[in-house]
Design a protein around this motif. Structure first.
Motif, PDB file in Angstrom:
ATOM      1  N   ARG A   1      42.989  37.168  40.941  1.00 41.72           N
ATOM      2  CA  ARG A   1      43.135  38.518  40.375  1.00 41.72           C
ATOM      3  C   ARG A   1      41.858  39.313  40.547  1.00 41.72           C
ATOM      4  NH1 ARG A   1      45.058  38.056  34.397  1.00 41.72           N
ATOM      5  NH2 ARG A   1      43.340  39.494  34.321  1.00 41.72           N
ATOM      6  N   THR A   2      42.016  40.583  40.823  1.00 39.82           N
ATOM      7  CA  THR A   2      40.884  41.497  40.885  1.00 39.82           C
ATOM      8  C   THR A   2      40.622  42.016  39.487  1.00 39.82           C
ATOM      9  OG1 THR A   2      41.499  42.140  43.113  1.00 39.82           O
ATOM     10  CG2 THR A   2      40.023  43.600  41.949  1.00 39.82           C
ATOM     11  N   ARG A   3      39.403  41.974  39.056  1.00 40.01           N
ATOM     12  CA  ARG A   3      39.023  42.450  37.728  1.00 40.01           C
ATOM     13  C   ARG A   3      38.757  43.958  37.803  1.00 40.01           C
ATOM     14  NH1 ARG A   3      40.272  38.569  34.055  1.00 40.01           N
ATOM     15  NH2 ARG A   3      39.889  36.567  34.996  1.00 40.01           N
ATOM     16  N   TRP A   4      39.841  44.737  37.702  1.00 40.19           N
ATOM     17  CA  TRP A   4      39.750  46.183  37.859  1.00 40.19           C
ATOM     18  C   TRP A   4      38.949  46.838  36.752  1.00 40.19           C
ATOM     19  CZ3 TRP A   4      40.383  48.309  42.268  1.00 40.19           C
ATOM     20  CH2 TRP A   4      41.213  47.719  43.215  1.00 40.19           C
ATOM     21  N   ALA A   5      39.000  46.294  35.548  1.00 42.85           N
ATOM     22  CA  ALA A   5      38.230  46.888  34.450  1.00 42.85           C
ATOM     23  C   ALA A   5      36.743  46.870  34.780  1.00 42.85           C
ATOM     24  CB  ALA A   5      38.495  46.136  33.149  1.00 42.85           C
ATOM     25  N   ALA A   6      36.266  45.773  35.321  1.00 44.94           N
ATOM     26  CA  ALA A   6      34.853  45.679  35.685  1.00 44.94           C
ATOM     27  C   ALA A   6      34.504  46.664  36.792  1.00 44.94           C
ATOM     28  CB  ALA A   6      34.512  44.259  36.121  1.00 44.94           C
TER      29      ALA A   6
ATOM     30  N   GLN B   1      48.940  45.851  37.522  1.00 41.30           N
ATOM     31  CA  GLN B   1      48.592  44.606  38.192  1.00 41.30           C
ATOM     32  C   GLN B   1      49.435  43.444  37.668  1.00 41.30           C
ATOM     33  OE1 GLN B   1      44.619  43.207  37.488  1.00 41.30           O
ATOM     34  NE2 GLN B   1      44.583  41.988  39.356  1.00 41.30           N
TER      35      GLN B   1
ATOM     36  N   ARG C   1      45.633  47.604  34.646  1.00 45.86           N
ATOM     37  CA  ARG C   1      45.910  46.221  34.267  1.00 45.86           C
ATOM     38  C   ARG C   1      47.414  45.984  34.123  1.00 45.86           C
ATOM     39  NH1 ARG C   1      43.955  43.118  28.825  1.00 45.86           N
ATOM     40  NH2 ARG C   1      44.635  41.064  29.456  1.00 45.86           N
TER      41      ARG C   1
END
Length: 98
Positions: A24-29, A93, A90
């Motif tokens: 998973r890509t940590r989009w929040a970061a 995703q 999120r």
């Protein structure tokens, strides 16, 4: 520690379809990092030139209680907006992964 006491590594067949899944890509970061990098860049741009730095100081010293309140509310609104965008990303995703 001997090899006999180590836990067995699960095989690819035991994992099922998760073996083919990408991490998973940590989009929040990524989003928050972009926001903070933009703020840092803006701060450097404002403070690197003496004229801009003086203009920011004059603006800050000339603020009234109403403009301070409006600025604080604007900053809170921006934080809520970014948090909402991260939540939507999120959600999208998670929906896409299932």
């Amino acid at each position: 520690m001997s090899i006999d006491t180590m836990a067995p590594i699960p095989s690819a067949s035991a994992e099922g379809s998760t073996a083919d899944a990408l991490p998973r890509t940590r989009w929040a970061a990524i989003v928050w990092g972009a926001v903070f990098a933009t703020l840092a860049g803006l701060g450097l741009w404002l403070l690197i030139d003496r004229d801009r730095s003086d203009a920011v100081a004059d603006w800050a010293l000339g603020m009234t209680p109403g403009t301070i309140t409006a600025t604080v509310l604007l900053c809170i609104g921006a934080l809520v907006l970014v948090s909402g965008a991260v939540g939507l990303i999120r959600h999208a995703q998670r929906r896409h992964s299932h």
